[in-house]
Write a protein that holds these residues in place. Sequence first.
Motif, PDB file in Angstrom:
ATOM      1  N   VAL A 410       0.834  -1.204   0.000  1.00 36.81           N
ATOM      2  CA  VAL A 410       0.000   0.000   0.000  1.00 36.81           C
ATOM      3  C   VAL A 410       0.867   1.252   0.000  1.00 36.81           C
ATOM      4  CG1 VAL A 410      -1.764   1.281   1.259  1.00 36.81           C
ATOM      5  CG2 VAL A 410      -1.885  -1.210   1.153  1.00 36.81           C
ATOM      6  N   SER A 414       0.729   3.957  -3.318  1.00 38.50           N
ATOM      7  CA  SER A 414       0.120   5.259  -3.006  1.00 38.50           C
ATOM      8  C   SER A 414       1.149   6.390  -2.975  1.00 38.50           C
ATOM      9  CB  SER A 414      -0.610   5.183  -1.659  1.00 38.50           C
ATOM     10  OG  SER A 414       0.277   4.823  -0.618  1.00 38.50           O
ATOM     11  N   ASP A 415       2.401   6.084  -3.334  1.00 38.69           N
ATOM     12  CA  ASP A 415       3.483   7.070  -3.332  1.00 38.69           C
ATOM     13  C   ASP A 415       3.726   7.565  -4.759  1.00 38.69           C
ATOM     14  OD1 ASP A 415       5.798   8.570  -3.123  1.00 38.69           O
ATOM     15  OD2 ASP A 415       6.742   7.205  -1.681  1.00 38.69           O
ATOM     16  N   ARG A 416       3.408   8.818  -5.020  1.00 38.77           N
ATOM     17  CA  ARG A 416       3.562   9.373  -6.369  1.00 38.77           C
ATOM     18  C   ARG A 416       5.014   9.380  -6.828  1.00 38.77           C
ATOM     19  NH1 ARG A 416       0.510  11.925  -9.964  1.00 38.77           N
ATOM     20  NH2 ARG A 416      -1.269  11.861  -8.534  1.00 38.77           N
ATOM     21  N   VAL A 423       0.057   6.280  -9.878  1.00 37.68           N
ATOM     22  CA  VAL A 423      -0.277   6.229  -8.459  1.00 37.68           C
ATOM     23  C   VAL A 423      -1.791   6.057  -8.294  1.00 37.68           C
ATOM     24  CG1 VAL A 423      -0.561   8.731  -8.220  1.00 37.68           C
ATOM     25  CG2 VAL A 423       0.114   7.372  -6.236  1.00 37.68           C
ATOM     26  N   ILE A 424      -2.195   5.326  -7.280  1.00 37.21           N
ATOM     27  CA  ILE A 424      -3.624   5.107  -7.071  1.00 37.21           C
ATOM     28  C   ILE A 424      -4.272   6.407  -6.581  1.00 37.21           C
ATOM     29  CG2 ILE A 424      -3.371   2.652  -6.616  1.00 37.21           C
ATOM     30  CD1 ILE A 424      -3.510   3.220  -3.639  1.00 37.21           C
ATOM     31  N   ARG A 426      -6.673   9.030  -4.405  1.00 40.12           N
ATOM     32  CA  ARG A 426      -6.757   9.252  -2.971  1.00 40.12           C
ATOM     33  C   ARG A 426      -7.829   8.346  -2.338  1.00 40.12           C
ATOM     34  NH1 ARG A 426      -5.015  13.196   0.345  1.00 40.12           N
ATOM     35  NH2 ARG A 426      -4.275  14.410  -1.440  1.00 40.12           N
ATOM     36  N   ALA A 429      -6.493   4.882  -2.140  1.00 40.66           N
ATOM     37  CA  ALA A 429      -5.452   4.843  -1.114  1.00 40.66           C
ATOM     38  C   ALA A 429      -6.063   4.799   0.287  1.00 40.66           C
ATOM     39  CB  ALA A 429      -4.536   6.053  -1.252  1.00 40.66           C
ATOM     40  N   TRP A 433      -5.613   1.762   2.949  1.00 38.39           N
ATOM     41  CA  TRP A 433      -5.088   1.939   4.304  1.00 38.39           C
ATOM     42  C   TRP A 433      -6.109   1.474   5.349  1.00 38.39           C
ATOM     43  CZ3 TRP A 433      -0.310   1.945   5.237  1.00 38.39           C
ATOM     44  CH2 TRP A 433       0.611   2.592   4.399  1.00 38.39           C
TER      45      TRP A 433
END
Length: 455
Positions: A410, A414-416, A423-424, A426, A429, A433
């Motif tokens: 994850v 989710s890290d650009r 990236v997924i 928001r 993400a 989480w």
Amino acid sequence: MSDSQAATASRPAMEFSRISDEDRPSLPEVHASIAVPHAASWGRRLLAFLGPGYMVSVGYMDPGNWATDLAGGAQFGYTLLFVIMLSNLMAILLQALAARLGIVTDRDLAQACRAYYPRPVNYVLWFACELAIIACDLAEVIGTAIALQLLFGIPLIGGALIAALDAFLLLFLMNKGFRFLEAFVIALLVIIFGCFAIQIAAAAPPVHAILEGLFIPSPEIVTNPEMLYVAIGIIGATVMPHNLYLHSSIVQTRAYQRTEHGRRDAIKWATVDSTIALMLALFVNGAILIVSAVAFHGTGHQDVAEIGQAFELLSPLLGLGIASVLFAVALLASGLNSTVTATLAGQIVMEGFLRLRIPHWARRLLTRGIAIIPVIIVTAIYGERGTAQLLVFSQVVLSMQLPFAVLPLVQFVSDRRKMRDFVISRKVAILAWIVASLILALNFKLLYDMATGAG
């Protein structure tokens, strides 16, 4: 330029540290070995990507699932169907993220961890994943041995020793080609599906009770320590940690275009493939619990937790003469299938974290040897009941290893800085989480109950 060279040349500008251009791709012997038609109908493109999702789904219906689903259905009826559905939805999300990571970075999850995390952290992650693979292998050994005993009368210890020889099955299939391996897996999945479809028809369960169990969660799932133990076992048996490493690798067997458009297209079809396959896993896991609930819960057999007991009682309780045989055949197919995915996952993890490459047969015999020892000891001392308890415990061990795979996955997707335009979102993400947090919370609750003697 070969497909693997093109993959390296067109790789997005990932900011992973300590990445060398000399790194070999994941599973280099089959990397980009399956052609993908770039200008064809959606049906042909789906068929080209069909396979990895079904190989991943094998881990979601392995013998470990049988123990937890049987125990859940016999003790608590349809209540834990909600847990099966929830864990399956979690699996669909996490497997889609694993496929995205592999397609975008051209690296599997183990390689990404090795490139980004400090060495001590990597050793911890590697050790945790090896424990998960051994726990999974333990379930496969027990499941295969029980199936051989039920079908052919082979003693459990003898069946466990025979199970060690399936290392050569994978070697044979890999030599035939990855498509041949996928076809073998799908064929066994069809057998499992067919066996349980017949049993569900014979059981004729009440539809309203199934729907209530699926969509209305009971507070007892959290407040009842015994139910929570089985529920976490179901999550551990369903959301397999090593499957995340596996999926991030085998999606790269497709020779999709290593361009932005090609990667987006590959992500789409890989997600469709795994989602369809995991819905099949949902049916099988749900069917095991439903058949168990119909046959054992409320009929004076709530204490049925062993596969051998279920085999003996299914035919007379369901009124279907071949029900027990179908049950055992599906179990054997499940054990054989799980062999393939656990072996590949072990190879991916060992090569990704340690860059240690050993022959496939040696790797398989090593993990099988580690799994066989406790099976033989427990069987010799405690008999069949001991192996049943060991089977459920192995799934709880799997669940305890989940955070070590889920959290890095994850974090990466989710890290650009690492995924760039891939990236997924928001919303995804946040959902990912939440899933990771739920897994952590359930594990901490289980640890607390075990420490205080509540479980």
